[in-house]
Design a protein around this motif. Structure first.
Motif, mmCIF file in Angstrom:
data_model
loop_
_atom_site.group_PDB
_atom_site.id
_atom_site.type_symbol
_atom_site.label_atom_id
_atom_site.label_comp_id
_atom_site.label_asym_id
_atom_site.label_seq_id
_atom_site.Cartn_x
_atom_site.Cartn_y
_atom_site.Cartn_z
ATOM 1 N N UNK A 214 3.632 -35.413 -3.065
ATOM 2 C CA UNK A 214 4.801 -36.117 -2.545
ATOM 3 C C UNK A 214 5.991 -35.839 -3.442
ATOM 4 N N UNK A 215 5.755 -35.865 -4.762
ATOM 5 C CA UNK A 215 6.777 -35.529 -5.749
ATOM 6 C C UNK A 215 6.376 -34.216 -6.406
ATOM 7 N N UNK A 216 6.748 -33.118 -5.788
ATOM 8 C CA UNK A 216 6.368 -31.805 -6.309
ATOM 9 C C UNK A 216 7.514 -30.826 -6.102
ATOM 10 N N UNK A 217 7.637 -29.893 -7.044
ATOM 11 C CA UNK A 217 8.662 -28.856 -6.944
ATOM 12 C C UNK A 217 8.044 -27.502 -7.250
ATOM 13 N N UNK A 218 8.609 -26.481 -6.642
ATOM 14 C CA UNK A 218 8.335 -25.096 -7.041
ATOM 15 C C UNK A 218 9.477 -24.711 -7.979
ATOM 16 N N UNK A 219 9.150 -24.400 -9.196
ATOM 17 C CA UNK A 219 10.166 -24.272 -10.231
ATOM 18 C C UNK A 219 10.114 -22.900 -10.873
ATOM 19 N N UNK A 220 11.285 -22.261 -10.959
ATOM 20 C CA UNK A 220 11.404 -21.050 -11.753
ATOM 21 C C UNK A 220 12.447 -21.283 -12.821
ATOM 22 N N UNK B 233 6.678 -20.732 -11.457
ATOM 23 C CA UNK B 233 6.609 -19.318 -11.125
ATOM 24 C C UNK B 233 7.637 -18.534 -11.938
ATOM 25 N N UNK B 234 7.314 -17.278 -12.207
ATOM 26 C CA UNK B 234 8.339 -16.371 -12.724
ATOM 27 C C UNK B 234 9.341 -16.084 -11.608
ATOM 28 N N UNK B 235 10.570 -15.815 -11.978
ATOM 29 C CA UNK B 235 11.596 -15.575 -10.967
ATOM 30 C C UNK B 235 11.382 -14.248 -10.247
ATOM 31 N N UNK B 236 10.597 -13.346 -10.838
ATOM 32 C CA UNK B 236 10.315 -12.074 -10.155
ATOM 33 C C UNK B 236 8.968 -12.101 -9.427
ATOM 34 N N UNK B 237 8.338 -13.273 -9.312
ATOM 35 C CA UNK B 237 7.147 -13.392 -8.473
ATOM 36 C C UNK B 237 7.534 -13.243 -7.002
ATOM 37 N N UNK B 238 6.697 -12.593 -6.244
ATOM 38 C CA UNK B 238 6.954 -12.368 -4.828
ATOM 39 C C UNK B 238 5.983 -13.202 -3.994
ATOM 40 N N UNK B 239 6.500 -14.146 -3.227
ATOM 41 C CA UNK B 239 5.688 -14.963 -2.336
ATOM 42 C C UNK B 239 5.576 -14.257 -0.982
ATOM 43 N N UNK B 240 4.365 -14.196 -0.440
ATOM 44 C CA UNK B 240 4.128 -13.467 0.796
ATOM 45 C C UNK B 240 3.770 -14.361 1.975
ATOM 46 N N UNK B 241 3.451 -15.621 1.720
ATOM 47 C CA UNK B 241 3.043 -16.514 2.804
ATOM 48 C C UNK B 241 3.308 -17.952 2.403
ATOM 49 N N UNK B 242 3.331 -18.815 3.402
ATOM 50 C CA UNK B 242 3.520 -20.246 3.159
ATOM 51 C C UNK B 242 2.167 -20.918 2.970
ATOM 52 N N UNK B 243 2.004 -21.584 1.843
ATOM 53 C CA UNK B 243 0.814 -22.385 1.572
ATOM 54 C C UNK B 243 1.289 -23.773 1.180
ATOM 55 N N UNK B 244 0.952 -24.823 1.928
ATOM 56 C CA UNK B 244 1.444 -26.169 1.606
ATOM 57 C C UNK B 244 1.015 -26.596 0.208
ATOM 58 N N UNK B 245 1.917 -27.200 -0.531
ATOM 59 C CA UNK B 245 1.567 -27.686 -1.853
ATOM 60 C C UNK B 245 0.506 -28.776 -1.776
ATOM 61 N N UNK B 246 0.396 -29.394 -0.619
ATOM 62 C CA UNK B 246 -0.625 -30.423 -0.440
ATOM 63 C C UNK B 246 -2.032 -29.857 -0.613
ATOM 64 N N UNK B 247 -2.188 -28.554 -0.432
ATOM 65 C CA UNK B 247 -3.498 -27.931 -0.624
ATOM 66 C C UNK B 247 -3.973 -28.037 -2.072
ATOM 67 N N UNK B 248 -3.047 -28.295 -2.990
ATOM 68 C CA UNK B 248 -3.391 -28.299 -4.415
ATOM 69 C C UNK B 248 -3.569 -29.703 -4.982
ATOM 70 N N UNK B 249 -3.446 -30.717 -4.153
ATOM 71 C CA UNK B 249 -3.305 -32.068 -4.679
ATOM 72 C C UNK B 249 -4.548 -32.581 -5.399
ATOM 73 N N UNK B 250 -5.708 -31.976 -5.190
ATOM 74 C CA UNK B 250 -6.922 -32.416 -5.862
ATOM 75 C C UNK B 250 -7.119 -31.769 -7.231
ATOM 76 N N UNK B 251 -6.237 -30.860 -7.574
ATOM 77 C CA UNK B 251 -6.420 -30.085 -8.798
ATOM 78 C C UNK B 251 -5.389 -30.469 -9.842
ATOM 79 N N UNK B 252 -5.835 -30.599 -11.082
ATOM 80 C CA UNK B 252 -4.899 -30.851 -12.176
ATOM 81 C C UNK B 252 -4.097 -29.596 -12.517
ATOM 82 N N UNK B 253 -4.818 -28.482 -12.735
ATOM 83 C CA UNK B 253 -4.176 -27.242 -13.163
ATOM 84 C C UNK B 253 -4.786 -26.069 -12.409
#
Length: 255
Positions: free
Chosen positions: A55-61, A152-172
């Motif tokens: 709910x409170x998540x960001x993709x940060x470079x 993420x590094x600013x030169x990382x290339x994202x190729x598809x949409x994956x909801x951040x909600x998919x990661x909510x069970x994981x710490x790291x």
């Protein structure tokens, strides 16, 4: 090692200055965000925190003025894919102004350390200041903003949409590295990347990031620090057969 691996820190009380917590500290290493299977673990002990993690998540470079030319592609790619949580963490006023002029979501994250132009022959020194600074920025987001971070590094290339909600069970969650540092590659058969990491807003995650920032000081090779922590914390690795397997990518900048 072409397999997805998972590490469990079974007892958080073994971490320095950490009280025992009900949720295990899970660390997943993956070469593809598609390989994450959130049904593979039992995380019911902290379900409410897991829900709030995305709910409170960001993709940060994390970017300095020397690398602003990478921002446009990174930001526009994420926007085109459908993300709305991506932000640029600006290490200086010039980068913040660049983002604001273009309407990019951004935060100012000035830390102590070198922030000027890269002097001739000192590129590596500059990068070590930047690597240390971005983890202090992440620490601030986790600790003071109660915000989970996909770093993420600013030169990382994202190729598809994956909801951040998919990661909510994981710490790291760490991405595979490209075999550096070599000594850790020889010891474990893989390394993890410092430039693609999911960090849940959770006390266990915060302590993990604190360990990184303490080791880094004001400058460091963060990928070297992160991989060295696995030996210091006596991490035991287990193959997770329930997760989709796939070959290692040619470059850890791709996901």
């Amino acid at each position: 090692c072409a397999m997805t691996l998972m590490a469990f820190f079974q007892n958080l009380a073994q971490l320095p200055q950490v009280e025992a917590m009900s949720q295990q500290f899970q660390l997943l290493l993956t070469n593809s965000m598609e390989t994450v299977n959130t049904t593979a673990i039992n995380d019911t002990s902290d379900d409410e925190r897991s829900k709030n993690a995305t709910t409170n998540a960001v993709i940060l470079t994390f970017v300095s003025k020397e690398f602003v030319h990478h921002i446009d592609f990174w930001y526009s790619t994420l926007t085109t894919l459908g993300y709305t949580q991506h932000h640029v963490a600006a290490w200086d006023e010039e980068t913040l102004d660049y983002c604001q002029q273009r309407g990019y979501r951004s935060i100012l994250c000035i830390t102590q350390g070198y922030k000027g132009h890269v002097p001739v022959g000192k590129q590596q020194l500059f990068r070590r200041y930047l690597f240390a600074a971005r983890w202090r920025c992440v620490q601030h987001q986790l600790q003071h903003q109660n915000t989970s971070v996909l770093l993420t590094d600013v030169d990382n290339t994202f190729q598809r949409f994956v909801p951040l909600d998919d990661f909510r069970h994981w710490n790291v969650i760490h991405a595979y590295g490209g075999g550096y540092p070599i000594r850790h590659m020889k010891a474990h058969g893989f390394t993890v990347c410092g430039g693609m990491t999911w960090l849940q807003s959770h006390p266990a995650t915060l302590r993990y990031v604190q360990l990184i920032t303490e080791k880094c000081g004001d400058r460091c090779d963060d990928q070297g620090i992160i991989n060295s922590l696995f030996g210091m914390l006596d991490v035991h690795w287990h193959t997770q057969h329930d997760l989709e397997q796939g070959p290692l990518p040619e470059s850890h900048n791709w996901m």
